[in-house]
Design an enzyme around this catalytic site. Sequence first.
Site: not given
Ligand code: THU
Length: 189
Positions: A90, A92, A101, A103, A140, A143
């Site tokens: 991920n 940000e 994310c 994935e 999520c 994704c």
């Molecule tokens: N996150 C992911 O990388 N994958 C997901 O499917 C759920 C959330 C990350 C996004 C963000 O940087 C952190 O987790 C908190 O939500």
Amino acid sequence: MAAPLTPLVLPAWTSPAPTTVPDPAPTTLVPTRVEIPERTVWVDLDLINNLLAKARHAATLACAPFSHFHVGAALIMADDPDHTVITGANVENSSLSLTQCAERTALYFAAAQGFRKLRYLAVSCAATTPATPIRDRSPCGSCRQVIREFSTPETLIFLDTGGPHPGADVFDVDRLLPHGFLFKGPPAN
Ligand code: THU
């Protein structure tokens, strides 16, 4: 010699019929039970364990200065003749909404190499322990939709259960995103 394959059983999944009386007019709405049968899939466990290890490592590379929640993904595309393991984490952004994310980082990279069919995807959250509920370490909704669009019935998704020993919850795409949308294009007229 080909690696021995190990059977994994994907559990049957049933969405219960609604217990409350629908409103309005129950006579116009007939609740339908949706059932997906149990299914056995065969995998090379060494390959899957390797993917999970790479997903765990990818999580250590996450750029997550806001949530401090580190996620890694590792995948193999079915249409990649070299079976290259592609990883992602991920990333940000201070706008928050531009965050990507793990994935999608991995899948979009794979798609940008020309590959379209996902075979295996492993996802690992660095904070995961064996006690972590699945909802706190699973992809999520966004994704799931992206995963669906690159999936086939043979695609398998492995969610790291954490802990010192390799372990994962295993899904096919219909269990990961039941009734997911697939755009077939406008009808010909
Ligand atoms: N996150 C992911 O990388 N994958 C997901 O499917 C759920 C959330 C990350 C996004 C963000 O940087 C952190 O987790 C908190 O939500």
